[in-house]
Design an enzyme around this catalytic site. Sequence first.
Site, PDB file in Angstrom:
ATOM      1  N   TYR A 189       6.201  -2.132   5.200  1.00 59.68           N
ATOM      2  CA  TYR A 189       7.336  -1.716   4.359  1.00 59.68           C
ATOM      3  C   TYR A 189       8.113  -0.529   4.938  1.00 59.68           C
ATOM      4  O   TYR A 189       9.006  -0.017   4.276  1.00 59.68           O
ATOM      5  CB  TYR A 189       6.848  -1.260   2.972  1.00 59.68           C
ATOM      6  CG  TYR A 189       5.943  -2.204   2.227  1.00 59.68           C
ATOM      7  CD1 TYR A 189       6.379  -3.475   1.850  1.00 59.68           C
ATOM      8  CD2 TYR A 189       4.663  -1.806   1.866  1.00 59.68           C
ATOM      9  CE1 TYR A 189       5.536  -4.316   1.150  1.00 59.68           C
ATOM     10  CE2 TYR A 189       3.816  -2.642   1.155  1.00 59.68           C
ATOM     11  CZ  TYR A 189       4.268  -3.899   0.802  1.00 59.68           C
ATOM     12  OH  TYR A 189       3.440  -4.729   0.092  1.00 59.68           O
ATOM     13  N   GLY A 200      -2.150  -0.436 -10.962  1.00 58.54           N
ATOM     14  CA  GLY A 200      -3.143  -0.251  -9.914  1.00 58.54           C
ATOM     15  C   GLY A 200      -2.823   0.998  -9.108  1.00 58.54           C
ATOM     16  O   GLY A 200      -3.561   1.979  -9.091  1.00 58.54           O
ATOM     17  N   ARG A 201      -1.637   0.956  -8.488  1.00 57.11           N
ATOM     18  CA  ARG A 201      -1.237   1.999  -7.536  1.00 57.11           C
ATOM     19  C   ARG A 201      -1.380   3.412  -8.073  1.00 57.11           C
ATOM     20  O   ARG A 201      -1.921   4.291  -7.421  1.00 57.11           O
ATOM     21  CB  ARG A 201       0.227   1.764  -7.131  1.00 57.11           C
ATOM     22  CG  ARG A 201       0.739   2.679  -6.048  1.00 57.11           C
ATOM     23  CD  ARG A 201       2.246   2.519  -5.847  1.00 57.11           C
ATOM     24  NE  ARG A 201       2.616   1.126  -5.769  1.00 57.11           N
ATOM     25  CZ  ARG A 201       2.683   0.419  -4.633  1.00 57.11           C
ATOM     26  NH1 ARG A 201       2.446   1.013  -3.488  1.00 57.11           N
ATOM     27  NH2 ARG A 201       3.004  -0.860  -4.663  1.00 57.11           N
ATOM     28  N   CYS A 246      -2.287  -4.104  19.581  1.00 59.61           N
ATOM     29  CA  CYS A 246      -1.254  -4.514  20.541  1.00 59.61           C
ATOM     30  C   CYS A 246      -0.044  -5.063  19.811  1.00 59.61           C
ATOM     31  O   CYS A 246       0.292  -6.244  19.898  1.00 59.61           O
ATOM     32  CB  CYS A 246      -1.810  -5.536  21.521  1.00 59.61           C
ATOM     33  SG  CYS A 246      -3.144  -4.851  22.496  1.00 59.61           S
ATOM     34  N   GLU A 247       0.572  -4.216  19.026  1.00 60.19           N
ATOM     35  CA  GLU A 247       1.768  -4.518  18.233  1.00 60.19           C
ATOM     36  C   GLU A 247       2.551  -3.222  18.214  1.00 60.19           C
ATOM     37  O   GLU A 247       2.000  -2.188  17.819  1.00 60.19           O
ATOM     38  CB  GLU A 247       1.367  -4.814  16.775  1.00 60.19           C
ATOM     39  CG  GLU A 247       1.030  -6.236  16.443  1.00 60.19           C
ATOM     40  CD  GLU A 247       2.233  -7.149  16.404  1.00 60.19           C
ATOM     41  OE1 GLU A 247       3.352  -6.666  16.171  1.00 60.19           O
ATOM     42  OE2 GLU A 247       2.026  -8.354  16.620  1.00 60.19           O
ATOM     43  N   GLY A 275       3.234  -1.324 -11.609  1.00 61.47           N
ATOM     44  CA  GLY A 275       4.437  -0.923 -10.888  1.00 61.47           C
ATOM     45  C   GLY A 275       4.809   0.537 -11.000  1.00 61.47           C
ATOM     46  O   GLY A 275       5.825   0.955 -10.446  1.00 61.47           O
TER      47      GLY A 275
END
Length: 424
Positions: free
Chosen positions: A321, A281-282, A348-349, A237
């Site tokens: 996010y 991780g991040r 297509c979003e 985190g």
Amino acid sequence: MALGKVTMPEKEIPFTLAQLEQMSEMFPTPFYVYDEKGIRANARRLNAAFAWNPRFRNYFAVKACPNPSLMRVLREEGFGMDCSSLPELLLSERIGVMGEAIMFTSNDTPAEEFVKAKALGAIINLDDITHIPFLEACAGLPDLVCFRYNPGPLKGGNTIIGNPEQAKYGFTRGQLFDGYRVLKEKGITRFGLHTMVASNELNPQYFIDTAEILFALVAELSRAIGIVFEFVNLGGGIGIPYKPEQVAVDLECVGEGVREVYEKHILGNGHPPLKLYMECGRMITGPCGYLVSRVRHIKKTYRTYAGLDACMANLMRPALYGAYHHITVPAKVGQPCTAVYDVTGSLCENNDKFAIGRSLPELAPGDLVVIHDAGAHGHAMGFQYNGKLRSAELLLREDGTVLPIRRAETVEDYFATLAFNARM
Ligand SMILES: *Cc1c(COP(=O)(O)O)cnc(C)c1O
């Protein structure tokens, strides 16, 4: 800088425009490139911050960037692997990481994953009190067991991971006391305690406060139940500065702060020394991964769009996010940002946008763009919706060479699971 004009607040990239052009000749855009030197430096910084704890170990959260080449680099830096699924366990096994170098932190866990984790000798971190009999029935209890703590109303969360009371993870405080008692009665002799209550957190004090809660709890649990803890796992985190004006977490400050509360609650209460673990991780791979893409079209309607050859299937954090990812146009660094773009992909979003209203230098079709901080929860979150295929991954080695570490998906990969010959 020209007077009165805005240039991009810049973020560094570890390669030159010439290197980038060379890569894109060999590997068509879009592709991911990871910077080995930067990844090793981040790993060493974290290790150094906790060097006061002789058995400190970060278990790399495999889900952040599940590529065996990067996992090997991190194993060389002394990391273990934090796995949460059968494929992640198998990936660790394939690179030779086994035994207590694996932390298995899962939830809603199927029996076969416990069976595999136990067979590998992994440290098993249970998410719920009912998983004690479940694990015992399907795989047998190992001699070392860890529980994941959810402090609920006792600790505020943050935006990505949410409020602990609303979070599906972990034991309540009361369940911890009951759970460790059960383990002790069953003859278990080795114990760990884990929590993970923040994601992408930039405030160093947050981690110190979390550590203090865990250390105080270890002292209380060991006194109440008469057990001795072997380790505390502070989870992952640690955030990264996605925006150029943000600053990285001061790891030395976190390490020192954690040491103070450790000395107070652990050594001060006469508890034997604990091993400290993390599962970051991040902060390890995130800042060292770049999504490289080319501008395909410039479109002017009610807004101005720069359409890339990458799309949210390659990096969905902005769509998921509303996350900021900095964009550099390497050929135009230092030029004034005289244009404002919505930077889109071709899915297509309508939320397939890497940036909305971003000031950039004037763009043209063919321009290379580099999307920053994509090295964690980036490629890994990729998907194939709309027939969009996941890109290649490259590793920029410390000696400047470029190693392909994953090829791009092909239409054949996309078709591979389809039953074209199903009898209708
Ligand atoms: C995702 C996750 C991590 C890693 O989080 P980062 O933000 O990448 O550091 C660690 N532990 C658990 C249990 C996770 O779910």
